[in-house]
Design an enzyme around this catalytic site. Structure first.
Site, short mmCIF file in Angstrom:
data_model
loop_
_atom_site.label_atom_id
_atom_site.label_comp_id
_atom_site.label_asym_id
_atom_site.label_seq_id
_atom_site.Cartn_x
_atom_site.Cartn_y
_atom_site.Cartn_z
N SER A 89 22.39 72.09 50.57
CA SER A 89 23.48 71.01 49.41
C SER A 89 24.52 70.93 50.38
O SER A 89 25.17 70.47 50.63
CB SER A 89 24.24 72.97 48.40
OG SER A 89 23.22 73.56 48.76
N1 SAH Z 1 20.73 77.68 52.06
C1 SAH Z 1 20.11 76.16 51.58
C2 SAH Z 1 19.64 75.28 51.04
C3 SAH Z 1 18.73 75.45 50.26
S1 SAH Z 1 18.04 74.56 49.05
C4 SAH Z 1 20.91 75.31 53.28
O1 SAH Z 1 22.27 75.98 53.48
O2 SAH Z 1 20.77 74.30 53.93
C5 SAH Z 1 17.39 75.99 48.20
C6 SAH Z 1 16.20 76.53 48.53
O3 SAH Z 1 15.82 78.08 47.94
C7 SAH Z 1 14.36 76.18 49.11
O4 SAH Z 1 14.73 75.94 50.38
C8 SAH Z 1 13.50 76.97 48.61
O5 SAH Z 1 12.37 76.22 49.22
C9 SAH Z 1 13.95 78.03 48.26
N2 SAH Z 1 12.91 79.06 47.76
C10 SAH Z 1 12.93 78.86 46.16
N3 SAH Z 1 12.39 79.83 45.50
C11 SAH Z 1 12.96 80.72 46.28
C12 SAH Z 1 12.62 82.49 46.34
N4 SAH Z 1 11.43 82.57 44.59
N5 SAH Z 1 13.21 82.57 47.23
C13 SAH Z 1 13.85 82.38 48.65
N6 SAH Z 1 13.60 81.25 48.39
C14 SAH Z 1 13.58 80.16 47.50
#
Ligand code: SAH
Length: 241
Positions: A89
């Protein structure tokens, strides 16, 4: 003759190592300056006030969490690709969501969507324990190993479906969701402690709102805080929740 050659070889190696350490030092200083600029231009100017949050954003080396081919963009005012179609993000969003949780050093926090592990590292600077769940195995394993290398002992990473939360470690003082479902998952509501705070991007695939949820006397209170765009929360088959 031979002794002289040896000596000059040794000198060149020493010179090379010296230059390498100078340039590594210079790059580290550059990143430090970029982080300072990110904090003042992107966070303070937009109203982030919490000193502990600003200090954590100053400290955690965001460039270690992005792919090496885009390392020079690590402190840009934007999200960045981290592989598997996912993103780290924008720094402002990380700071905004963290600040709104008003974390205490004794808090235990659940994050859904580990991604690069950057948000987890920021949380770990501010609270006692971080539990973070990532559904994409390759990202979860990579983040777990990076956070270990960086010395974080208070972060547990799980590969799995975050929709279900982490019942064995519940309840949590705070929950942060960094992928977007169409409504707030019931297990996450249940795993929030009385008096706890949850920040979660809820909505349709391309229009979402960051919602702050607080639990008071067993009841949930919702406040819309900011329009945003997050990657979708998906189940194990790739379908959006
Ligand atoms: N917080 C992260 C950014 C995350 S992007 C950082 O600091 O880099 C969102 C993430 O959520 C992605 O990696 C995606 O694979 C994950 N995601 C999507 N659906 C999910 C679920 N049901 N459970 C866990 N993770 C999930």
């Amino acid at each position: 003759m031979r002794a002289k050659e040896n000596l000059s070889n040794k000198c060149s190696v020493a010179l090379f190592l010296m230059m390498l350490s100078f340039s590594i030092h210079a790059i580290a200083q550059d990143f430090g300056r970029l982080r300072e600029k990110m904090v003042s231009d992107q966070l303070v100017k937009r109203g982030v006030k919490s000193k502990p949050v600003l200090d954590a954003m100053r400290k955690v080396e965001r460039h270690k969490f992005v792919p090496t081919n885009i390392i020079s963009e690590a402190y840009n005012d934007s999200p960045l690709p981290i592989g598997e179609g996912q993103t780290i993000s924008q720094p402002y969003i990380v700071a905004f969501m963290t600040e709104i949780l008003s974390l205490k050093p004794t808090d235990r926090v659940l994050e859904i969507g580990t991604g690069s592990g950057y948000q987890a590292a920021i949380l770990a600077e501010l609270c006692n324990e971080v539990y973070t769940i990532e559904i994409a195995e390759i990202l979860g394993l990579r983040a777990d190993s990076l956070l270990g290398i960086l010395g974080y002992k208070n972060i547990s990473v799980r590969v799995g479906d975050g929709y279900l939360g982490w019942p064995e470690a519940a309840p949590f003082d705070a929950i942060i969701v960094t992928c977007s479902p169409s409504r707030v998952p019931q297990p996450l509501q249940d795993q929030l402690k009385e008096g706890g705070r949850m920040i979660i991007p809820v909505g349709e695939a391309y229009t979402q709102e960051l919602v702050l949820i607080t639990k008071e006397n067993g009841k949930l209170k919702r406040q819309n805080r900011l329009p945003v765009l997050f990657v979708p929360m998906r189940d194990g088959k790739g379908k959006r929740y």
